[in-house]
Design a protein around this motif. Structure first.
Motif, PDB file in Angstrom:
ATOM      1  N   ASP A  21      20.555  -2.285 -14.853  1.00  0.00           N
ATOM      2  CA  ASP A  21      21.994  -1.753 -15.049  1.00  0.00           C
ATOM      3  C   ASP A  21      22.541  -3.072 -13.614  1.00  0.00           C
ATOM      4  O   ASP A  21      21.615  -3.786 -12.777  1.00  0.00           O
ATOM      5  N   ILE A  22      23.699  -4.056 -14.205  1.00  0.00           N
ATOM      6  CA  ILE A  22      23.984  -5.397 -13.472  1.00  0.00           C
ATOM      7  C   ILE A  22      25.460  -4.984 -12.444  1.00  0.00           C
ATOM      8  O   ILE A  22      26.255  -4.619 -13.132  1.00  0.00           O
ATOM      9  N   GLU A  23      24.352  -4.637 -11.302  1.00  0.00           N
ATOM     10  CA  GLU A  23      26.255  -3.978 -10.259  1.00  0.00           C
ATOM     11  C   GLU A  23      26.436  -5.132  -9.481  1.00  0.00           C
ATOM     12  O   GLU A  23      26.573  -4.934  -8.278  1.00  0.00           O
ATOM     13  N   LEU A  24      26.898  -6.086  -9.792  1.00  0.00           N
ATOM     14  CA  LEU A  24      27.340  -7.158  -9.336  1.00  0.00           C
ATOM     15  C   LEU A  24      29.207  -7.596  -9.595  1.00  0.00           C
ATOM     16  O   LEU A  24      29.646  -6.718 -10.799  1.00  0.00           O
ATOM     17  N   PRO A  25      30.247  -7.115  -8.744  1.00  0.00           N
ATOM     18  CA  PRO A  25      31.416  -7.191  -8.589  1.00  0.00           C
ATOM     19  C   PRO A  25      32.164  -7.973  -9.524  1.00  0.00           C
ATOM     20  O   PRO A  25      31.597  -8.916  -9.497  1.00  0.00           O
ATOM     21  N   ARG A  26      33.305  -7.669 -10.109  1.00  0.00           N
ATOM     22  CA  ARG A  26      34.215  -8.730 -11.017  1.00  0.00           C
ATOM     23  C   ARG A  26      34.670  -8.679  -9.994  1.00  0.00           C
ATOM     24  O   ARG A  26      35.533  -7.909  -9.406  1.00  0.00           O
ATOM     25  N   PRO A  27      35.834 -10.281 -10.161  1.00  0.00           N
ATOM     26  CA  PRO A  27      35.339 -11.401 -11.722  1.00  0.00           C
ATOM     27  C   PRO A  27      34.305 -12.174 -10.657  1.00  0.00           C
ATOM     28  O   PRO A  27      34.282 -12.074 -10.091  1.00  0.00           O
ATOM     29  N   ARG A  28      33.149 -12.647 -11.350  1.00  0.00           N
ATOM     30  CA  ARG A  28      31.705 -12.945 -11.339  1.00  0.00           C
ATOM     31  C   ARG A  28      31.586 -14.719 -11.591  1.00  0.00           C
ATOM     32  O   ARG A  28      32.956 -15.211 -12.402  1.00  0.00           O
ATOM     33  N   ASN A  29      31.884 -14.938  -9.762  1.00  0.00           N
ATOM     34  CA  ASN A  29      31.748 -17.060 -10.123  1.00  0.00           C
ATOM     35  C   ASN A  29      30.532 -16.922 -10.255  1.00  0.00           C
ATOM     36  O   ASN A  29      29.383 -17.417  -9.452  1.00  0.00           O
ATOM     37  N   ARG A  30      30.259 -17.940 -10.424  1.00  0.00           N
ATOM     38  CA  ARG A  30      28.925 -18.192 -11.395  1.00  0.00           C
ATOM     39  C   ARG A  30      28.199 -19.761  -9.966  1.00  0.00           C
ATOM     40  O   ARG A  30      27.349 -19.624  -9.859  1.00  0.00           O
ATOM     41  N   ILE A  31      28.838 -20.538  -9.388  1.00  0.00           N
ATOM     42  CA  ILE A  31      28.639 -20.938  -8.033  1.00  0.00           C
ATOM     43  C   ILE A  31      28.213 -20.121  -7.049  1.00  0.00           C
ATOM     44  O   ILE A  31      27.110 -20.159  -6.106  1.00  0.00           O
ATOM     45  N   GLU A  32      29.029 -19.186  -5.908  1.00  0.00           N
ATOM     46  CA  GLU A  32      28.704 -18.114  -5.282  1.00  0.00           C
ATOM     47  C   GLU A  32      27.524 -16.877  -5.704  1.00  0.00           C
ATOM     48  O   GLU A  32      26.738 -16.637  -5.268  1.00  0.00           O
ATOM     49  N   MET A  33      27.404 -16.647  -7.359  1.00  0.00           N
ATOM     50  CA  MET A  33      26.471 -16.107  -7.963  1.00  0.00           C
ATOM     51  C   MET A  33      24.606 -16.706  -7.764  1.00  0.00           C
ATOM     52  O   MET A  33      23.587 -15.646  -7.333  1.00  0.00           O
ATOM     53  N   ALA A  34      24.904 -17.864  -7.353  1.00  0.00           N
ATOM     54  CA  ALA A  34      23.907 -18.193  -7.270  1.00  0.00           C
ATOM     55  C   ALA A  34      22.772 -18.301  -6.100  1.00  0.00           C
ATOM     56  O   ALA A  34      21.617 -18.547  -5.959  1.00  0.00           O
ATOM     57  N   ASP A  35      23.906 -18.113  -5.779  1.00  0.00           N
ATOM     58  CA  ASP A  35      23.129 -18.176  -3.577  1.00  0.00           C
ATOM     59  C   ASP A  35      23.884 -16.210  -3.520  1.00  0.00           C
ATOM     60  O   ASP A  35      23.029 -15.766  -2.425  1.00  0.00           O
ATOM     61  N   ASN A  36      23.662 -15.452  -4.222  1.00  0.00           N
ATOM     62  CA  ASN A  36      23.354 -13.897  -3.763  1.00  0.00           C
ATOM     63  C   ASN A  36      22.044 -13.517  -4.583  1.00  0.00           C
ATOM     64  O   ASN A  36      21.739 -13.370  -5.714  1.00  0.00           O
ATOM     65  N   PRO A  37      22.182 -13.053  -3.511  1.00  0.00           N
ATOM     66  CA  PRO A  37      19.986 -12.305  -3.384  1.00  0.00           C
ATOM     67  C   PRO A  37      19.784 -10.988  -4.286  1.00  0.00           C
ATOM     68  O   PRO A  37      19.166 -10.990  -5.243  1.00  0.00           O
ATOM     69  N   LEU A  38      21.589 -10.271  -4.854  1.00  0.00           N
ATOM     70  CA  LEU A  38      21.513  -9.189  -5.987  1.00  0.00           C
ATOM     71  C   LEU A  38      20.917  -9.839  -7.112  1.00  0.00           C
ATOM     72  O   LEU A  38      20.138  -9.392  -7.793  1.00  0.00           O
ATOM     73  N   TYR A  39      21.699 -10.744  -7.517  1.00  0.00           N
ATOM     74  CA  TYR A  39      21.699 -11.247  -8.742  1.00  0.00           C
ATOM     75  C   TYR A  39      20.198 -12.455  -9.030  1.00  0.00           C
ATOM     76  O   TYR A  39      20.429 -12.395 -10.090  1.00  0.00           O
TER      77      TYR A  39
END
Length: 285
Positions: free
Chosen positions: A226-244
């Protein structure tokens, strides 16, 4: 019977007969909710595309089946649109005409000529192709061709959009732009999407769940994440997201540790390891 929007139930797939018989899929079970984005990932030969083709109605399972909104899937239908890695546009038709061919056939009895034209234009506008209506496929880039393929699939107003490695042949930048557009379109339309991919980052960025397949033959679902990341998703922000990054690591661990180790074993040991893994899965079921 499951109450899920789309249910893949006890699907087995065997190709060939007798000594040439190969069990490609073994007991595939998966329930998908309306509006969910599910990616299927695994090594080459694990039967990912076979699963997609069974859902599309292009292949019939040897046993088991697919239920969509309470009805059994046994043939292709407008409620399921497929986008392949190859855009499959007709080279002698323009961008507009390629989409019009699908829309006019699907809605000839339910939409007027003006309504069909407006819907074609709206579908192409959704993927940013309004500027190239009169271009033929050999006059546009690979990324633009794939945009048209996605527009054509969406123009049928499918209940399920099936994507078979739709960005696999594109360069990294074009791939990123199209991924962002698909995320935006799904947010607007709440389309149920099943995507086949080899790309771990793509799967984590786009999906609500990632279905990880074991190695073939006799491939089955190994794990579901299960991918519990909030939407909308920004690929640049996701790069430093520990959960991602934790999700990314979990998928990589499955693909390149749990599955790759089996591939490296000698044949006899590999068979015993596969049997052991199957028995453990049955015990846990």
């Amino acid at each position: 019977m499951s109450n899920a929007f789309l249910s893949i139930e006890k699907v087995n797939m065997v190709f060939g007969e007798g000594k040439k018989e190969t069990r490609v899929l073994d007991d595939i079970n998966l329930q998908i909710d309306k509006g969910e984005y599910v990616s299927i990932i695994g090594h080459s030969g694990c039967g990912k595309s076979t699963v997609l083709n069974i859902v599309a109605g292009l292949l019939s399972a040897t046993s088991g089946g697919v239920i969509l909104e309470g009805k059994e899937v046994n043939s292709p239908g407008r409620d399921r649109s497929v986008v392949f890695q190859n855009h499959s546009l007709l080279p002698w038709l323009t961008v507009y005409e390629n989409v019009a061919l699908a829309v006019n056939k699907a809605f000839k009895k339910t939409k007027t000529a003006k309504e069909r034209r407006d819907w074609i234009l709206q579908s192409l506008d959704m993927v940013g192709m309004s500027h190239a209506l009169d271009k033929r496929p050999n006059e546009i880039s690979g990324g633009m061709k794939q945009r048209v393929g996605i527009a054509r699939a969406l123009s049928l107003e499918p209940r399920v959009l099936l994507l078979d490695e739709p960005f696999g042949a594109l360069d990294a930048l074009t791939r990123s732009h199209l991924q962002d557009e698909v995320m935006s379109i799904q947010e607007k339309l709440n389309t149920t999407i099943i995507m086949i991919t080899h790309d771990v980052d793509e799967a984590v960025l786009l999906s609500d769940r990632i279905v990880m397949m074991t190695n073939g033959p006799e491939a089955t679902i190994g794990e579901i994440l299960d991918i519990e990341l909030p939407r909308p998703r920004n690929r640049i922000e996701m790069a430093d997201n520990p959960l991602y990054n934790r999700y990314r690591q979990q998928v990589l661990s499955f693909l390149y540790e749990k599955q790759r180790k089996v591939e490296d074993l000698p044949s006899a040991k590999k068979t015993r390891a596969a049997e052991s893994a199957t028995n453990k899965e049955k015990e846990l079921a």
